[in-house]
Enzyme design. Structure first.
Site: not given
Ligand code: GRF
Length: 321
Positions: A16-17, A67, A109, A111, A138, A147, A176
């Site tokens: 979603s971000n 990795r 990133n 968080h 953040s 982080d 976010e």
């Molecule tokens: C979010 O809560 C972000 O802060 C964290 O992972 C989640 C990702 O959600 N790092 P999405 O996949 O962006 O919906």
């Protein structure tokens, strides 16, 4: 402004971000564009959304890969897409030091806590358990410690009576989606912001021994030596004489070197009006792949070519340590 900054977004799940970044990038004044959405899980939901919007996607499961090997493949995908920056958005992988180093200052990133509080997992539960009045989100630069990189922006979200991690997470997510596009936009924009660039140059120039700033024809410049008899070793030039460049002007060894450099690396160098005639080269600053170490090396070299012996001697001694 220069071309839009090119962003690769890394996800592991819903994305979603990523969607928030992607749709914000479609506003006409967005300083960035999303050139790739990459996931370590081929089933990540966000991949489908990105593909439907016509954004190239890349997926490679980390299962069965070391990795370093997985990181290298993800990184290569970002490079192949021509990414200038990587935005991690719910990317649930610990990155190798090498990967992080390669993208220093170019990887962000998001968080879900008010860092430095609650790095790692279960952030909402931990905030509630601690009796905090606010949770939040953040956006930070990625460094090798989890982080822990410089925080670029935050939004606080009230913790209500009877809050559960789920109910808090839901509201934090609204925050976010506001925060990430804004912070990323501001961050990439500063690369073409003349006042940010001038501040950086000033800091580097004045860190050299026996230097001072003096304006010349309305342009900031820096001289080595005394106030009275100092000589210029650098100028800051912001879109002078119709040029598109914000640039640092420094001294080359002469016209041959200047012309060779401009011909070989036209993305990096140009021959400035007036100054070019006497061997000053323009080092272009308003470009995403700018390497500040390289800028520092040019400043020092130019400074050495005019600085008084007493100052360069000191520098040589310092260099030996
Ligand atoms: C979010 O809560 C972000 O802060 C964290 O992972 C989640 C990702 O959600 N790092 P999405 O996949 O962006 O919906």
């Amino acid at each position: 402004m220069a071309d839009k900054a090119r962003i690769a977004v890394f996800i592991s799940g819903r994305g979603s971000n990523m969607a928030a970044l992607l749709y914000a990038s479609q506003l006409p004044d967005s300083p960035y564009e999303v050139v790739l959405v990459a996931a370590n899980d081929p089933e990540a939901q966000g991949l489908e959304l990105a593909a439907a919007e016509g954004v190239p996607t890349f997926a490679l499961s980390h299962k069965g890969l070391g990795r370093a090997e997985h990181d290298a493949a993800m990184e290569q995908a970002a490079r192949d897409a021509g990414a200038d920056y990587i935005a991690l958005a719910g990317y649930m992988r610990i990155l190798t030091e090498r990967f992080v180093e390669n993208w220093q200052g170019r990887m962000l990133n998001i968080h879900p806590s008010l860092l430095p509080k609650y790095p790692g997992l279960d952030t909402h539960q931990r905030a509630i358990d601690a009796g905090d009045r606010h949770g939040g989100v953040s956006v930070h630069l990625v460094t090798s410690e989890l982080d822990a990189g410089e925080v670029l922006g935050q939004i606080r979200v009230k913790i209500r009576d009877g809050e559960t991690p789920g109910s808090l997470a839901e509201r934090v997510r609204f925050a976010e989606h506001q925060l990430y596009p804004r912070v990323l936009g501001d961050y990439v924009r500063r690369e073409s912001d003349p006042s940010y660039l001038l501040d950086k140059i000033r800091e580097l120039a004045l860190a050299l021994p026996q230097t001072h700033e003096r304006e010349s024809h309305g342009t900031p410049g820096w001289r080595a030596g005394s106030e009275k008899s100092g000589k210029y070793f650098a100028y800051f030039s912001d879109r002078h004489h119709g040029s598109d460049y914000t640039a640092l002007l420094v001294k080359t060894s002469g016209m041959d070197e200047l012309l060779d450099l401009v011909e070989a690396q036209p993305q990096t160098y140009f021959k400035p009006a007036y100054y070019g005639a006497s061997g000053w080269i323009g080092l272009i600053l308003n470009r995403p792949e700018l390497d500040w170490e390289h800028v520092g090396e040019w400043l020092e070299r130019s400074w050495r070519s005019v600085a008084p012996k007493s100052a360069t001697k000191l520098m040589n001694v310092a260099d030996e340590f």
